[in-house]
Design an enzyme around this catalytic site. Structure first.
Site, PDB file in Angstrom:
ATOM      1  N   HIS A 117       0.842  -1.202   0.000  1.00 53.21           N
ATOM      2  CA  HIS A 117       0.000   0.000   0.000  1.00 53.21           C
ATOM      3  C   HIS A 117       0.870   1.243   0.000  1.00 53.21           C
ATOM      4  O   HIS A 117       1.868   1.295   0.717  1.00 53.21           O
ATOM      5  CB  HIS A 117      -0.896   0.041   1.246  1.00 53.21           C
ATOM      6  CG  HIS A 117      -1.858  -1.085   1.320  1.00 53.21           C
ATOM      7  ND1 HIS A 117      -1.493  -2.362   1.671  1.00 53.21           N
ATOM      8  CD2 HIS A 117      -3.191  -1.126   1.064  1.00 53.21           C
ATOM      9  CE1 HIS A 117      -2.565  -3.146   1.625  1.00 53.21           C
ATOM     10  NE2 HIS A 117      -3.598  -2.432   1.262  1.00 53.21           N
ATOM     11  N   LYS A 143      -1.582  -7.909  -4.201  1.00 53.82           N
ATOM     12  CA  LYS A 143      -2.447  -6.720  -4.157  1.00 53.82           C
ATOM     13  C   LYS A 143      -1.584  -5.466  -4.101  1.00 53.82           C
ATOM     14  O   LYS A 143      -0.703  -5.349  -3.238  1.00 53.82           O
ATOM     15  CB  LYS A 143      -3.341  -6.778  -2.907  1.00 53.82           C
ATOM     16  CG  LYS A 143      -4.189  -5.531  -2.705  1.00 53.82           C
ATOM     17  CD  LYS A 143      -4.864  -5.545  -1.333  1.00 53.82           C
ATOM     18  CE  LYS A 143      -5.628  -4.258  -1.093  1.00 53.82           C
ATOM     19  NZ  LYS A 143      -6.029  -4.110   0.313  1.00 53.82           N
ATOM     20  N   GLN A 209     -13.619   3.888  -1.801  1.00 50.59           N
ATOM     21  CA  GLN A 209     -14.374   2.647  -2.012  1.00 50.59           C
ATOM     22  C   GLN A 209     -15.806   2.954  -2.452  1.00 50.59           C
ATOM     23  O   GLN A 209     -16.418   3.894  -1.970  1.00 50.59           O
ATOM     24  CB  GLN A 209     -14.392   1.815  -0.728  1.00 50.59           C
ATOM     25  CG  GLN A 209     -13.078   1.095  -0.512  1.00 50.59           C
ATOM     26  CD  GLN A 209     -13.015   0.373   0.819  1.00 50.59           C
ATOM     27  OE1 GLN A 209     -13.907   0.490   1.651  1.00 50.59           O
ATOM     28  NE2 GLN A 209     -11.938  -0.351   1.028  1.00 50.59           N
ATOM     29  N   SER A 243     -25.583  11.240 -17.079  1.00 46.41           N
ATOM     30  CA  SER A 243     -25.255  10.328 -18.175  1.00 46.41           C
ATOM     31  C   SER A 243     -24.819   8.934 -17.730  1.00 46.41           C
ATOM     32  O   SER A 243     -25.028   7.975 -18.452  1.00 46.41           O
ATOM     33  CB  SER A 243     -24.221  10.948 -19.112  1.00 46.41           C
ATOM     34  OG  SER A 243     -23.095  11.355 -18.393  1.00 46.41           O
ATOM     35  N   THR A 288     -17.496  17.585 -22.013  1.00 49.16           N
ATOM     36  CA  THR A 288     -18.287  18.732 -21.596  1.00 49.16           C
ATOM     37  C   THR A 288     -17.370  19.834 -21.081  1.00 49.16           C
ATOM     38  O   THR A 288     -16.137  19.742 -21.184  1.00 49.16           O
ATOM     39  CB  THR A 288     -19.373  18.298 -20.579  1.00 49.16           C
ATOM     40  OG1 THR A 288     -20.218  19.405 -20.324  1.00 49.16           O
ATOM     41  CG2 THR A 288     -18.795  17.798 -19.263  1.00 49.16           C
ATOM     42  N   LYS A 292     -14.438  21.401 -24.305  1.00 49.53           N
ATOM     43  CA  LYS A 292     -14.954  21.250 -25.682  1.00 49.53           C
ATOM     44  C   LYS A 292     -14.064  21.922 -26.728  1.00 49.53           C
ATOM     45  O   LYS A 292     -14.015  21.475 -27.868  1.00 49.53           O
ATOM     46  CB  LYS A 292     -16.375  21.805 -25.775  1.00 49.53           C
ATOM     47  CG  LYS A 292     -17.411  20.932 -25.096  1.00 49.53           C
ATOM     48  CD  LYS A 292     -18.802  21.444 -25.394  1.00 49.53           C
ATOM     49  CE  LYS A 292     -19.826  20.654 -24.616  1.00 49.53           C
ATOM     50  NZ  LYS A 292     -21.194  21.030 -24.937  1.00 49.53           N
ATOM     51  N   ASP A 328     -23.961  18.439 -30.474  1.00 54.47           N
ATOM     52  CA  ASP A 328     -24.828  19.380 -29.742  1.00 54.47           C
ATOM     53  C   ASP A 328     -25.883  20.005 -30.660  1.00 54.47           C
ATOM     54  O   ASP A 328     -27.068  20.048 -30.325  1.00 54.47           O
ATOM     55  CB  ASP A 328     -23.994  20.514 -29.128  1.00 54.47           C
ATOM     56  CG  ASP A 328     -23.302  20.073 -27.846  1.00 54.47           C
ATOM     57  OD1 ASP A 328     -23.777  19.109 -27.219  1.00 54.47           O
ATOM     58  OD2 ASP A 328     -22.287  20.693 -27.494  1.00 54.47           O
ATOM     59  N   THR A 376     -24.339  41.080 -25.978  1.00 53.27           N
ATOM     60  CA  THR A 376     -23.209  41.798 -26.571  1.00 53.27           C
ATOM     61  C   THR A 376     -23.365  41.753 -28.096  1.00 53.27           C
ATOM     62  O   THR A 376     -23.176  40.692 -28.710  1.00 53.27           O
ATOM     63  CB  THR A 376     -21.889  41.121 -26.148  1.00 53.27           C
ATOM     64  OG1 THR A 376     -21.930  40.935 -24.738  1.00 53.27           O
ATOM     65  CG2 THR A 376     -20.684  41.956 -26.540  1.00 53.27           C
ATOM     66  N   MET A 416     -30.848  29.459 -15.866  1.00 54.03           N
ATOM     67  CA  MET A 416     -30.201  28.241 -15.359  1.00 54.03           C
ATOM     68  C   MET A 416     -30.191  28.281 -13.833  1.00 54.03           C
ATOM     69  O   MET A 416     -29.732  29.272 -13.245  1.00 54.03           O
ATOM     70  CB  MET A 416     -28.761  28.165 -15.895  1.00 54.03           C
ATOM     71  CG  MET A 416     -28.096  26.828 -15.650  1.00 54.03           C
ATOM     72  SD  MET A 416     -26.387  26.837 -16.221  1.00 54.03           S
ATOM     73  CE  MET A 416     -26.596  26.787 -17.980  1.00 54.03           C
TER      74      MET A 416
HETATM   75  P1  ATR Z   1     -22.164  28.276 -23.763  1.00 48.54           P
HETATM   76  O1  ATR Z   1     -20.912  27.613 -24.230  1.00 48.54           O
HETATM   77  O2  ATR Z   1     -22.977  27.422 -22.809  1.00 48.54           O
HETATM   78  O3  ATR Z   1     -22.983  28.798 -24.885  1.00 48.54           O
HETATM   79  P2  ATR Z   1     -20.964  30.828 -23.277  1.00 48.54           P
HETATM   80  O4  ATR Z   1     -20.118  30.612 -24.471  1.00 48.54           O
HETATM   81  O5  ATR Z   1     -20.338  31.314 -22.017  1.00 48.54           O
HETATM   82  O6  ATR Z   1     -21.725  29.497 -22.859  1.00 48.54           O
HETATM   83  O7  ATR Z   1     -22.159  31.807 -23.703  1.00 48.54           O
HETATM   84  C1  ATR Z   1     -23.103  32.284 -22.803  1.00 48.54           C
HETATM   85  C2  ATR Z   1     -24.161  33.108 -23.549  1.00 48.54           C
HETATM   86  O8  ATR Z   1     -25.122  33.531 -22.574  1.00 48.54           O
HETATM   87  C3  ATR Z   1     -23.599  34.371 -24.195  1.00 48.54           C
HETATM   88  O9  ATR Z   1     -24.335  34.630 -25.351  1.00 48.54           O
HETATM   89  C4  ATR Z   1     -23.884  35.444 -23.135  1.00 48.54           C
HETATM   90  O10 ATR Z   1     -24.008  36.755 -23.623  1.00 48.54           O
HETATM   91  P3  ATR Z   1     -22.733  37.718 -23.816  1.00 48.54           P
HETATM   92  O11 ATR Z   1     -22.085  37.301 -25.093  1.00 48.54           O
HETATM   93  O12 ATR Z   1     -23.283  39.086 -23.862  1.00 48.54           O
HETATM   94  O13 ATR Z   1     -21.869  37.494 -22.617  1.00 48.54           O
HETATM   95  C5  ATR Z   1     -25.219  34.969 -22.625  1.00 48.54           C
HETATM   96  N1  ATR Z   1     -25.512  35.485 -21.285  1.00 48.54           N
HETATM   97  C6  ATR Z   1     -24.944  35.103 -20.133  1.00 48.54           C
HETATM   98  N2  ATR Z   1     -25.486  35.798 -19.103  1.00 48.54           N
HETATM   99  C7  ATR Z   1     -26.426  36.624 -19.640  1.00 48.54           C
HETATM  100  C8  ATR Z   1     -27.355  37.592 -19.098  1.00 48.54           C
HETATM  101  N3  ATR Z   1     -27.411  37.818 -17.785  1.00 48.54           N
HETATM  102  N4  ATR Z   1     -28.171  38.222 -19.937  1.00 48.54           N
HETATM  103  C9  ATR Z   1     -28.126  37.992 -21.263  1.00 48.54           C
HETATM  104  N5  ATR Z   1     -27.285  37.099 -21.850  1.00 48.54           N
HETATM  105  C10 ATR Z   1     -26.453  36.432 -21.048  1.00 48.54           C
END
Ligand code: ATR
Length: 497
Positions: A117, A143, A209, A243, A288, A292, A328, A376, A416
């Site tokens: 061990h 072992k 374990q 999963s 994930t 990715k 996806d 954005t 979320m």
């Molecule tokens: P994923 O890979 O899961 O798509 P990501 O690449 O981090 O995650 O993208 C998150 C998305 O959620 C983006 O489009 C983000 O917007 P911005 O590009 O402006 O950051 C959007 N998002 C996250 N929080 C947000 C909020 N409070 N209001 C509006 N859009 C939001």
């Protein structure tokens, strides 16, 4: 052999034997942990254990046990119990030769497990260590239990045991969370004893374990063997992923000799883990967050989808190499197509991150007209011009641009784990739209609630999970499968959670 460890007290041990008798194949009596175990009590235990293999162990403190004292003193202590003829006795690698000889002469019916061990690390040269401390002496079984500090440690143990298991009864275990796969996959690499617990009634006797029922019920432990194909989810975190429940259910329903586990990796572990796994019976990975983007570089090649999406969520093995794909987008589209055709339809995609990229690419391939709207604006515009559609900021969007979209998909993280937030107000959701949210938790997001109130049909986030997984199974197993029945297996398992 699934081995339940009996420790601490006679009464608890008796209960544990009775509770696990249907599942366990072997029991280890850890004499060093008992305050007192009279000869009469030991006789009773051995009587209960008559149908099973047994291991008698009085582990020394220097090897992680509770026995303090000389080898001589231990021999005197253990001798009366050896006369009850356990199948095996476990002695440490440094037990003096004359004790091993005495065992052979005085108790020839009991077989010797020689053990080593290391609770701190997994040696960088496991093969030399094994030769030096274990195989240099004669024993009926060996072992080796070491602490895994790096995900690759478990794979090195896997390779070592697989190479020795034809010639020896050899048990190789990596302790700790990073060693979990050595405990789940023991039959796949031919490891003899697997020390397990019954989580309802006992504590672990060594770190990591696993529960005997989880191994049997989730991982189908009893049907695993050296021909089993191994698949896994790679990510961080992975604990919340359903999963391992859903995917093992699919393998069970398909009667496929395969198993699926979850493996948490740190950023600096990904590349050595994937490269090492190539040489072992790992046949595919789901990938994930946060890997990715990075995992593509470890693949021999990527398909068009993964190249365009610039992210990989599936690795599948062909001729000993991993190839990369991304399911996806297709998962989202298949989930939607159960409610509506997409060709020629106007689709609003909220968000411009990684998930949006996968979904927009696949929507455009399916012939949909896509408008990306993002907080954005510059990100929406950049993604749209790269993939060939329209992109605007939330603030710049006017309903005159799209009076009534056919489909609205939320790919942002808004909603979320938050039942109150929505990326769109109710009045912005047109009545006849199909509304999809890729957020899977909660199942019914605020956006979907608002959409339902307006009479829209909705597509849940978990449905995308189901369909992307179905596409993964086809790549994993390299055969056309009945998508509907696999989807049903996954959904049934998901609903049972
Ligand atoms: P994923 O890979 O899961 O798509 P990501 O690449 O981090 O995650 O993208 C998150 C998305 O959620 C983006 O489009 C983000 O917007 P911005 O590009 O402006 O950051 C959007 N998002 C996250 N929080 C947000 C909020 N409070 N209001 C509006 N859009 C939001």
């Amino acid at each position: 052999m699934l081995t339940i460890v009996l420790q601490s007290s006679f009464d608890e041990s008796l209960n544990l034997i009775q509770k696990t008798a249907e599942k366990a194949e072997c029991f280890e009596i850890r004499l060093d942990t008992f305050e007192d175990l009279t000869k009469e009590q030991a006789k009773t235990l051995f009587k209960e254990l008559a149908p099973f293999k047994t291991i008698l162990t009085c582990r020394k403190a220097s090897q992680g046990g509770m026995f303090e004292g000389s080898f001589e003193k231990r021999w005197e202590l253990i001798k009366p119990y050896l006369s009850l003829e356990p199948t095996f006795v476990d002695f440490e690698y440094d037990t003096p030769d004359d004790h091993l000889k005495r065992l052979n002469e005085e108790f020839p019916k009991t077989k010797l497990i020689l053990s080593y061990h290391d609770f701190d690390k997994t040696d960088s040269d496991l093969s030399s260590l094994t030769k030096r401390v274990l195989l240099s002496k004669n024993a009926d079984a060996y072992k080796l239990a070491t602490m895994a500090n790096h995900a690759e440690d478990a794979l090195r143990m896997f390779a070592l045991v697989r190479s020795l298991s034809e010639d020896f009864l050899f048990t190789g275990i990596c302790m700790g969370e990073k060693g979990e796969l050595t405990r789940i996959l023991a039959p796949v690499f031919g490891s003899t004893f697997n020390y397990v617990i019954d989580k309802e009634s006992s504590e672990e006797s060594a770190p990591g374990q696993l529960d005997i029922s989880d191994l049997i019920d989730i991982y189908r432990y009893r049907s695993l063997n050296k021909a089993t194909k191994v698949f896994a989810l790679l990510g961080n975190p992975v604990a919340q992923s359903p999963s391992r429940i859903t995917h093992n259910k699919v393998f069970r329903d398909l009667n496929e000799n395969a198993v699926y586990l979850k493996i948490k990796l740190e950023n600096d572990e990904l590349s050595s883990f994937v490269n090492c796994a190539k040489k072992l019976p790992f046949h595919g990975f789901s990938v994930t967050v946060p890997f990715k983007q990075d995992v593509g570089a470890l693949c021999k090649s990527l398909d068009d989808r993964a190249n365009k999406i610039k992210a990989v969520n599936t690795l599948y093995k062909r001729q000993g190499e991993f190839l990369g794909s991304n399911t996806d987008g297709i998962g989202a589209i298949k989930a939607l197509e159960a409610s509506t055709k997409l060709e020629g339809k106007t689709v609003i995609v909220l968000g411009a991150g990684g998930s949006a990229r996968a979904i927009v690419y696949t929507l455009l391939s399916a012939g949909a007209k896509v408008i990306i709207i993002n907080r954005t604006a510059s990100k929406a515009q950049a993604l749209a011009s790269e993939l060939g559609c329209t992109g605007v900021g939330f603030d710049d969007f006017s309903h005159d641009q799209v009076k009534s979209p056919d489909v609205i998909i939320n790919t942002t993280t808004v909603g979320m784990n938050d039942e109150m937030s929505t990326p769109l107000r109710g009045e912005c959701i047109s009545n006849r739209a199909v509304v999809m949210d890729i957020v899977a938790s909660p199942k019914e997001t605020k956006l979907l609630k608002l959409a339902k109130e307006k009479g829209c049909s909705v597509v849940y986030g978990y449905e995308m999970f189901v369909y992307q997984a179905v596409e993964q199974f086809i790549l994993f197993l390299d055969q056309e499968l009945d998508r509907q029945s696999i989807g049903k297996s996954i959904k049934d398992a998901y609903d049972s959670l």
